[in-house]
Design an enzyme around this catalytic site. Sequence first.
Site, mmCIF file in Angstrom:
data_model
loop_
_atom_site.group_PDB
_atom_site.id
_atom_site.type_symbol
_atom_site.label_atom_id
_atom_site.label_comp_id
_atom_site.label_asym_id
_atom_site.label_seq_id
_atom_site.Cartn_x
_atom_site.Cartn_y
_atom_site.Cartn_z
ATOM 1 N N ASP A 150 18.937 -12.131 109.149
ATOM 2 C CA ASP A 150 20.343 -11.795 108.987
ATOM 3 C C ASP A 150 20.473 -11.122 107.622
ATOM 4 O O ASP A 150 19.542 -11.158 106.808
ATOM 5 C CB ASP A 150 21.185 -13.070 109.069
ATOM 6 C CG ASP A 150 22.674 -12.813 108.911
ATOM 7 O OD1 ASP A 150 23.139 -11.717 109.284
ATOM 8 O OD2 ASP A 150 23.376 -13.707 108.413
ATOM 9 N N ASP A 183 23.973 -10.688 105.350
ATOM 10 C CA ASP A 183 24.876 -11.429 104.466
ATOM 11 C C ASP A 183 24.549 -12.917 104.518
ATOM 12 O O ASP A 183 24.561 -13.533 105.582
ATOM 13 C CB ASP A 183 26.327 -11.219 104.885
ATOM 14 C CG ASP A 183 26.853 -9.847 104.475
ATOM 15 O OD1 ASP A 183 26.106 -9.107 103.819
ATOM 16 O OD2 ASP A 183 28.001 -9.524 104.811
#
Length: 307
Positions: free
Chosen positions: A60, A62
């Site tokens: 991922d 953020d």
Amino acid sequence: MAVSCSHSSILLPPSTSSVGFNRFPRLQTLRFKSRNVYQKARISTVSASSSRSLEALIFDCDGVILESENLHRQAYNDAFAHFDVRCPPSSSESLNWSLEFYDKFQNLVGGGKPKMRWYFRENGWPTSTLFESPPESDDDRAKLIDSLQDWKTERYKEIIMSGSVEARPGVIRLMDEARAAGKKLAVCSAATKSSVILCLENLIQIERFQGLDCFLAGDDVKEKKPDPSIYITAAEKLGVSVNDCLVIEDSVIGLQAATKAGMSCVITYTSSTSDQDFKEAISVYPDLTNVSLKDLETLLQTIVTAA
């Protein structure tokens, strides 16, 4: 559907005008399990009917590559100061969201514009240099929100490009280990593509970004996490079974997306997600400093052994 594959601190002082959570009963109801329960590696409940070997590592963005929430908070506060946003209007200072408030708030309300709209509904619409009196019509309120969000977005980009922001500990080393071992690398983020590209080019450098085997953003799928679409699509583009993918996430929403896709997932939590329920993760870490590719390969083998 557009898919990109094989291609490519400044800290604000605490504000005396920050609003406490005693004014938001809905925020007070947030309760998460202690992270201490999940400090040791845990066996996932993901089906292990077939063998698993680590063929693809999926990050991922953020919260995993970049601990971004405090940077977003800073950008919001800078926007509030720039437009002298007073909320409530009787306040003697510009609005400033404290770290404690924002850690909980960002898990309650998603998206920049919805955040501000919710806050202003709860506290009264503000005065500002854009509107001397609190806006009353829907059009004026939308104009205020749009203007604040546009300025905030540009400010966030400036912060990312300032050179003062670094990737979270261990991320780049782990990427390089995976690449050297011949593993496939991907980044799957629910954020907009332009935002993710900006972060990756500045934090992991353009060469690593262009060397990714797959890169997907929120624009590339119809449904956002916790829907598993983004991870299922990544496996298809990588040409790898979901059993042989390992996802690195920071939140329970991302964890749910990964496990619904049939993938194993490890968590590297942030201050705003540390108390969430990560029981479906195969391991939970404060960051990736002491996590090696060999460690992750062993975790997947443990799942098979325990099945």
